[in-house]
Write a protein that holds these residues in place. Structure first.
Motif, PDB file in Angstrom:
ATOM      1  N   VAL B  26       0.871  -1.171   0.000  1.00  0.00           N
ATOM      2  CA  VAL B  26       0.000   0.000   0.000  1.00  0.00           C
ATOM      3  C   VAL B  26       0.904   1.215   0.000  1.00  0.00           C
ATOM      4  O   VAL B  26       1.798   1.327   0.830  1.00  0.00           O
ATOM      5  CB  VAL B  26      -0.914   0.010   1.240  1.00  0.00           C
ATOM      6  CG1 VAL B  26      -1.785   1.252   1.258  1.00  0.00           C
ATOM      7  CG2 VAL B  26      -1.767  -1.238   1.277  1.00  0.00           C
ATOM      8  N   LEU B  29      -1.627   5.813   0.502  1.00  0.00           N
ATOM      9  CA  LEU B  29      -3.065   5.707   0.242  1.00  0.00           C
ATOM     10  C   LEU B  29      -3.846   6.792   0.986  1.00  0.00           C
ATOM     11  O   LEU B  29      -3.626   7.038   2.170  1.00  0.00           O
ATOM     12  CB  LEU B  29      -3.566   4.331   0.680  1.00  0.00           C
ATOM     13  CG  LEU B  29      -5.036   4.031   0.414  1.00  0.00           C
ATOM     14  CD1 LEU B  29      -5.278   3.829  -1.071  1.00  0.00           C
ATOM     15  CD2 LEU B  29      -5.484   2.810   1.195  1.00  0.00           C
ATOM     16  N   ILE B  73      -8.336  -2.038   0.129  1.00  0.00           N
ATOM     17  CA  ILE B  73      -7.558  -3.101  -0.508  1.00  0.00           C
ATOM     18  C   ILE B  73      -8.490  -4.114  -1.166  1.00  0.00           C
ATOM     19  O   ILE B  73      -8.286  -4.538  -2.299  1.00  0.00           O
ATOM     20  CB  ILE B  73      -6.652  -3.809   0.532  1.00  0.00           C
ATOM     21  CG1 ILE B  73      -5.608  -2.833   1.083  1.00  0.00           C
ATOM     22  CG2 ILE B  73      -5.971  -5.022  -0.088  1.00  0.00           C
ATOM     23  CD1 ILE B  73      -4.832  -3.367   2.262  1.00  0.00           C
ATOM     24  N   ILE B  89      -2.375   0.680  -4.569  1.00  0.00           N
ATOM     25  CA  ILE B  89      -2.428  -0.587  -3.850  1.00  0.00           C
ATOM     26  C   ILE B  89      -1.885  -1.632  -4.813  1.00  0.00           C
ATOM     27  O   ILE B  89      -2.537  -1.989  -5.790  1.00  0.00           O
ATOM     28  CB  ILE B  89      -3.861  -0.929  -3.413  1.00  0.00           C
ATOM     29  CG1 ILE B  89      -4.393   0.149  -2.473  1.00  0.00           C
ATOM     30  CG2 ILE B  89      -3.888  -2.280  -2.728  1.00  0.00           C
ATOM     31  CD1 ILE B  89      -5.860   0.005  -2.133  1.00  0.00           C
TER      32      ILE B  89
END
Lengths: 309, 352
Positions: B26, B29, B73, B89
């Motif tokens: 990730v 984000l 996610i 992601i």
């Protein structure tokens, strides 16, 4: 389950006796005399009227009339119509299929259109399709059936010329379609709104999130996971509703000239035909009871958390 | 207010995959929710990565954004009102946020699966567990109804549900809480995914069952060599299972560390507060410690470090400047692998 059904069936007996007795008493309490009414304005010998009454058993005390009526039922004898002389059983046998066809057609329209509109609105809650559905259903709910009936006749028969304004052949499904739509309008609106709120609520449920997280295609998420959960309150309404539809629609049948249960009941009431009214009402009650039992059983199929003992 | 958005580079905790790319990464984000009261920034630049066989624990209070990250996610965020304005992601190096809906759907459940907190509400109440388990095989592998049911029984055996064969047609409400959570786990495991995200999998369970479920999850993870993201607010659960920890507060990661180092020497006052608030038997009789105040309202996050109103160490700089995630070093400057702290005074917190 078996015991539950048996109990429910046994419960129908007192309901049956209660309803017939009640209707019997009410018909007796109504002013007017069915035999005297046969002759309209003519003067007639009271002795002749008394003779006809004695012949029909109408001079007996009320409890005895009721007893005779109940005793006739197991042999399929629903009594006779005074005006026409026809057996009531025959009248019902002729009217019931007509009403059943109309009711079934209306029911199919309610299920398909109502649930369809409800799904569309619920999945788009708060956006324009939702607003449109809520607005249209509000119109259906607020406009009385007879107004709606005449509007339909005016638009589809007189203006567009798609179908005949009156039903001339009750076996012609094409002709029955417009009355069925009129009859369906109100329930369709309720079903659409019920489905909408149910779908809008369940759409946010945790299990829906799980279904998406499982990687299921949208179609499957909606049809398998959402629809089935959302149908539980709708089925209750549909169950009561099919009873109402089968009981005949006095107004709709009147507007479109359909000789179903509704119009027979109306005529019988008008002529104080006690045995016809009792027969028809009893039939309607039985249909109601049977369908509500079916719905309760269907409930357990839809929602496994419900168990009957 | 000056914002230090950029997160300083941290040395990777474990060497990445043979290919060099982590299983899931990730990157910076951001998630925001557009509500009637304005924009709520739920996630503000979260970075973390997980490798195969590795367990990352994401720790934080409710509202810290740990679940929202997981939902981003999985691609199960409600959008709208949710929005992902920036960030990546990466699943095996591929950005899932730029994939088509259909591509993402094929990853969901098959490659990345999720276990939810409340198994009773997360399982469909009107479908039998066998059907819900079998659905995975029917949809993703095209198995017949009968074969899918056989697979479902196999799975239920796998997660040690007694009398699986007899119970496969039962409905979720007919199982106990622990058994239901096992069914959730079985569902996530069905297609042997590369990564499992467990969102507070044991919160709704009682303590004895918690341990069983966690052990089962850890065992299956080892066996299948899966990556695991364990989202929790329970520090007890984390210690046994996790390899590394990311502590979240108000939509940011405030500290990352290998699990045992975090317990030994926290480098952020918030982590320290969390650890101090675990009741301890040897301190019986003394007052329980609690971090004062409440987590911030995400629509009105305090300026500077979001933790400053609750922090004992807060200085003027904390109220104006958002701290970056600094690499944490020993006193002599030796780097501590995988450690980072988003505190202006991390040195004082860990060493002083």
């Amino acid at each position: 389950m078996g015991r539950y059904v048996a109990r429910r069936l046994l419960q129908m007996i007192p309901v049956f006796i209660g309803v017939t007795l009640l209707v019997f008493l009410m018909m007796y309490a109504l002013p007017g005399d069915p035999v005297r009414a046969l002759y309209g304005d003519q003067t007639i010998d009271p002795a002749q009227i008394a003779a006809i009454k004695a012949d029909l058993g109408l001079d007996l005390p009320l409890w005895q009339q009721y007893w005779n009526y109940l005793m006739g039922l197991p042999q399929g004898d629903f009594g006779e119509q005074i005006a026409t002389g026809l057996p009531v059983g025959e009248v019902i046998a002729r009217a019931l299929p007509i009403t059943a066809r109309l009711a079934l057609l209306a029911f199919i329209i309610i299920v398909i259109v109502g649930i369809g509109l409800g799904m569309v609105a619920g999945l788009n809650a708060g956006r324009w399709p939702d607003t449109v559905v809520l607005f249209v259903t509000l119109i259906f709910i607020s406009v009385p059936v007879f107004v709606l009936g005449y509007i339909y006749q005016y638009v589809f028969s007189n203006t567009l010329n798609w179908t005949s304004p009156l039903v001339t052949d009750s076996e012609n499904l094409g002709e029955l379609l417009m009355p069925a739509f009129v009859l369906a309008s109100l329930s369709l609106a309720y079903v659409a709104r019920l489905t909408r709120s149910s779908v809008a609520e369940n759409r946010r449920a945790d299990y829906m999130r799980t279904a998406i997280a499982k990687g299921l295609p949208q179609r499957r998420v909606l049809s398998v996971h959402l629809l089935r959960n959302s149908m539980i309150p709708v089925v209750t309404f549909l169950g009561v509703d099919i009873g109402t539809l089968m009981a005949g629609a006095v107004v709709t049948e009147g507007i479109f000239n359909i000789n179903g249960i509704g119009s027979e009941l109306f005529t019988a009431l008008f002529r104080r035909e006690g045995s016809t009214v009792v027969g028809l009402v009893t039939l309607i009650v039985i249909i109601y009871l049977a369908i509500s039992l079916l719905v309760d059983l269907l409930y357990a199929v839809l929602d496994p958390r419900i168990r009957y003992a | 207010m000056t914002t230090t958005q950029k997160t300083a580079d941290l040395p990777a905790a474990k060497s990445a995959d043979s290919a060099g790319t982590p299983l899931l990464q990730v990157k910076d984000l951001h998630v925001e929710f557009h509500t009637r009261d304005g924009v709520v920034k739920a996630i503000n630049g979260v970075n973390y990565s997980v490798d195969s066989g590795e367990t990352l624990a994401v720790l934080g209070e409710s509202g810290s954004g740990k679940s929202v990250t997981a939902q981003a996610i999985m691609g199960i965020l409600d959008m709208p009102p949710g929005r992902i304005p920036s960030g990546e992601i990466l699943y095996r190096g591929q950005d899932m946020l730029t994939m088509s809906g259909e591509e993402r759907r094929k990853i969901r459940g098959r490659k990345i699966a999720m276990i939810f907190q409340d198994a009773l509400s997360s399982l469909n109440p009107v479908l039998s567990v066998g059907y819900q388990l079998g659905e995975m095989f029917r949809v993703h592998q095209g198995l017949s109804k009968k074969d899918a049911k056989a697979k479902a029984i196999e799975l239920m055996d796998r997660v040690r549900i007694p009398a699986a064969k007899e119970r496969v047609n039962d409905y979720p409400h007919q199982f106990s809480g622990g058994m239901r959570q096992r069914i959730m786990i079985a569902m996530a495991l069905a297609l042997e995914p590369d990564l499992i995200i467990a969102d507070e999998p044991t919160t709704a369970l009682d303590v004895t069952v918690q341990a069983q479920v966690m052990d089962l999850l850890a065992e299956l993870q080892r066996e299948y060599n899966m990556g695991l993201i364990l989202i929790t607010h329970d520090l007890g659960v984390v210690a046994d299972v996790a390899d590394k920890i990311a502590v979240m507060y108000a939509g940011r990661i405030v500290e990352t560390a290998p699990v045992h180092e975090l317990y030994k020497r926290p480098a952020h006052p918030y982590t320290k507060g969390l650890l101090d608030s675990i009741p301890r038997l040897d301190h019986k009789g003394s007052e329980l410690y609690a971090i004062k105040g409440l987590p911030p309202n995400m629509a009105r996050v305090p300026a500077g470090c979001a933790f400053n109103p609750r922090c004992d160490r807060a200085q003027d700089i904390c109220r104006t400047e958002v701290p970056a995630l600094h690499p944490v070093t020993e006193q002599d400057g030796t780097t501590l692998v995988g450690r980072g702290s988003a505190c202006h005074f991390w040195k004082e917190t860990i060493h002083g």
